[in-house]
Design a protein around this motif. Structure first.
Motif, PDB file in Angstrom:
ATOM      1  N   SER A 136       0.827  -1.197   0.000  1.00 42.19           N
ATOM      2  CA  SER A 136       0.000   0.000   0.000  1.00 42.19           C
ATOM      3  C   SER A 136       0.867   1.254   0.000  1.00 42.19           C
ATOM      4  O   SER A 136       0.556   2.228  -0.687  1.00 42.19           O
ATOM      5  CB  SER A 136      -0.943  -0.003   1.198  1.00 42.19           C
ATOM      6  N   LEU A 137       1.968   1.213   0.742  1.00 42.85           N
ATOM      7  CA  LEU A 137       2.843   2.377   0.784  1.00 42.85           C
ATOM      8  C   LEU A 137       3.375   2.719  -0.604  1.00 42.85           C
ATOM      9  O   LEU A 137       3.371   3.888  -1.015  1.00 42.85           O
ATOM     10  CB  LEU A 137       3.999   2.107   1.747  1.00 42.85           C
TER      11      LEU A 137
ATOM     12  N   MET B  11       0.638   4.175  -2.800  1.00 39.02           N
ATOM     13  CA  MET B  11       0.375   5.572  -2.467  1.00 39.02           C
ATOM     14  C   MET B  11       1.488   6.480  -2.981  1.00 39.02           C
ATOM     15  O   MET B  11       1.225   7.604  -3.413  1.00 39.02           O
ATOM     16  CB  MET B  11       0.245   5.733  -0.952  1.00 39.02           C
ATOM     17  N   ALA B  12       2.720   5.998  -2.931  1.00 40.06           N
ATOM     18  CA  ALA B  12       3.827   6.804  -3.450  1.00 40.06           C
ATOM     19  C   ALA B  12       3.678   6.994  -4.958  1.00 40.06           C
ATOM     20  O   ALA B  12       3.779   8.108  -5.475  1.00 40.06           O
ATOM     21  CB  ALA B  12       5.157   6.133  -3.124  1.00 40.06           C
TER      22      ALA B  12
ATOM     23  N   ALA C   5       1.065   6.844  -6.659  1.00 41.80           N
ATOM     24  CA  ALA C   5      -0.141   7.592  -7.018  1.00 41.80           C
ATOM     25  C   ALA C   5       0.192   9.052  -7.252  1.00 41.80           C
ATOM     26  O   ALA C   5      -0.446   9.732  -8.056  1.00 41.80           O
ATOM     27  CB  ALA C   5      -1.185   7.472  -5.907  1.00 41.80           C
ATOM     28  N   GLU C   6       1.223   9.524  -6.556  1.00 41.58           N
ATOM     29  CA  GLU C   6       1.602  10.919  -6.718  1.00 41.58           C
ATOM     30  C   GLU C   6       2.223  11.143  -8.088  1.00 41.58           C
ATOM     31  O   GLU C   6       1.801  12.007  -8.847  1.00 41.58           O
ATOM     32  CB  GLU C   6       2.584  11.301  -5.606  1.00 41.58           C
TER      33      GLU C   6
ATOM     34  N   LEU D 204      13.171   7.044  -1.306  1.00 37.70           N
ATOM     35  CA  LEU D 204      11.923   7.587  -0.758  1.00 37.70           C
ATOM     36  C   LEU D 204      11.473   6.794   0.465  1.00 37.70           C
ATOM     37  O   LEU D 204      10.909   7.347   1.408  1.00 37.70           O
ATOM     38  CB  LEU D 204      10.835   7.517  -1.847  1.00 37.70           C
TER      39      LEU D 204
ATOM     40  N   SER E 283      -7.236   3.121  -9.666  1.00 35.74           N
ATOM     41  CA  SER E 283      -8.599   2.953  -9.139  1.00 35.74           C
ATOM     42  C   SER E 283      -8.568   2.498  -7.678  1.00 35.74           C
ATOM     43  O   SER E 283      -9.554   2.595  -6.968  1.00 35.74           O
ATOM     44  CB  SER E 283      -9.367   1.934  -9.982  1.00 35.74           C
ATOM     45  N   MET E 284      -7.404   1.991  -7.237  1.00 32.86           N
ATOM     46  CA  MET E 284      -7.292   1.541  -5.856  1.00 32.86           C
ATOM     47  C   MET E 284      -7.055   2.709  -4.908  1.00 32.86           C
ATOM     48  O   MET E 284      -7.226   2.568  -3.697  1.00 32.86           O
ATOM     49  CB  MET E 284      -6.128   0.562  -5.755  1.00 32.86           C
ATOM     50  N   PHE E 285      -6.673   3.839  -5.490  1.00 32.23           N
ATOM     51  CA  PHE E 285      -6.262   4.948  -4.634  1.00 32.23           C
ATOM     52  C   PHE E 285      -7.348   5.386  -3.672  1.00 32.23           C
ATOM     53  O   PHE E 285      -7.101   5.562  -2.481  1.00 32.23           O
ATOM     54  CB  PHE E 285      -5.822   6.131  -5.495  1.00 32.23           C
TER      55      PHE E 285
ATOM     56  N   LEU F 114      -8.090   3.078  -0.673  1.00 30.83           N
ATOM     57  CA  LEU F 114      -6.888   3.045   0.148  1.00 30.83           C
ATOM     58  C   LEU F 114      -6.738   4.342   0.925  1.00 30.83           C
ATOM     59  O   LEU F 114      -6.387   4.358   2.110  1.00 30.83           O
ATOM     60  CB  LEU F 114      -5.676   2.840  -0.763  1.00 30.83           C
ATOM     61  N   GLN F 115      -7.033   5.434   0.216  1.00 34.27           N
ATOM     62  CA  GLN F 115      -6.939   6.741   0.851  1.00 34.27           C
ATOM     63  C   GLN F 115      -7.861   6.850   2.063  1.00 34.27           C
ATOM     64  O   GLN F 115      -7.493   7.415   3.088  1.00 34.27           O
ATOM     65  CB  GLN F 115      -7.314   7.810  -0.173  1.00 34.27           C
TER      66      GLN F 115
ATOM     67  N   TYR G  68       0.321  10.711   1.047  1.00 34.74           N
ATOM     68  CA  TYR G  68       1.627  10.059   1.121  1.00 34.74           C
ATOM     69  C   TYR G  68       2.436  10.582   2.307  1.00 34.74           C
ATOM     70  O   TYR G  68       3.089   9.800   3.007  1.00 34.74           O
ATOM     71  CB  TYR G  68       2.410  10.237  -0.182  1.00 34.74           C
TER      72      TYR G  68
ATOM     73  N   TRP H  69     -14.098  -2.651  -3.466  1.00 37.06           N
ATOM     74  CA  TRP H  69     -13.191  -2.430  -4.591  1.00 37.06           C
ATOM     75  C   TRP H  69     -12.612  -3.769  -5.052  1.00 37.06           C
ATOM     76  O   TRP H  69     -12.546  -4.049  -6.256  1.00 37.06           O
ATOM     77  CB  TRP H  69     -12.054  -1.477  -4.187  1.00 37.06           C
TER      78      TRP H  69
END
Lengths: 135, 135
Positions: free
Chosen positions: A42-43, A46-47, A49-50, A61, A105-107, A110-111, B15, B116
């Motif tokens: 997940s980390l 999320m990274a 995703a940016e 990172l 689409s998972m963002f 997860l968010q 993030y 999801w």
DNA sequence: TAGCGCTGGTCTCTTTTTGAGACCATCCGT
DNA sequence: ACGGATGGTCTCAAAAAGAGACCAGCGCTA
């Protein structure tokens, strides 16, 4: 039919989804959840995703991931279709990782989990302290 | 201030939350995520969201968990304040597990992740098949 | 031209986590 | 007296994760 946020299923329905209605041996939902349940998955999602990152950038990172686990987690994410891996013919070759549409689409879900964690981590720490004191 | 569903943070903010703004050694959010990230944690929370269960019921409900991991996962969930454990003085004593308010508050974000997964597990299986074929 | 660092990895070894299954005390009904 | 149900613990094997050495290929620089 299913808007993303409203129209949620009942608790029983959700649990049934996670147990494949009793067929535990082959439950796609648990299978997918497992995939994104890893310590680093997940980390990294999320990274990425940016913005897309290269291997070395990700390593810097997230300094506490071992190179071995970074390789393997990215490999798994790629296999499940969340991450795209592209090699550029520079010298030395550089590799860029980016999210696919599926990964993007998972963002949102997860968010929400991350925001929940952000709102509640104080309560969790309190609970742990209280629990450990009784032991 | 923060309604649960709307008013979402930006990708960068999310993030940052997961990395504690660079302080990886002690990031509460990742810490909490880790706790519910276990192989069995989310499944048990979703089960208990429906109604309280006794130890043996949970064991029968989730046949592929070992008794050892059931004990330990419930212990961890209790420590983090998600689950309440109550012993009833029957003979032999029975133990009931139920969600706390904190545990219940986790249901919504967890549910969205499950939904999801339900919507996308076909895509994931396709991706895996395609990927494995190329190897 | 010999070293050095950067690229993205792999290989090996050790520690941690998980799984499988035996074992346990207590009580109940028969 | 015995089997079954209660909710666990203990031990040992297997799997997963972490630490760190190693690798080839190229560019830079001394």
């Amino acid at each position: 039919m299913d808007s993303k946020i409203f129209n949620l299923k009942s608790k029983l329905e959700v649990y049934k989804a996670m147990t494949n209605g009793g067929n535990f041996a082959d439950c796609p939902v648990r299978d997918v959840i497992q995939g994104i349940n890893g310590k680093w998955s997940s980390l990294l999602v999320m990274a990425l995703a940016e913005k897309p990152y290269r291997f070395g950038e990700l390593r810097r990172l997230v300094p506490d991931i071992s190179q071995r686990m970074l390789t393997q987690t990215l490999f798994d994410l790629q296999r499940d279709g969340y991450v795209h891996r592209e090699v550029f013919p520079t010298k030395p070759p550089s590799v860029e990782y980016s999210l696919t549409d599926l990964g993007r689409s998972m963002f949102l879900p997860l968010q929400q989990l991350v925001q929940w964690a952000e709102l509640n981590h104080d309560a969790v720490r309190e609970a742990r302290k209280a629990f450990d004191a009784r032991i």
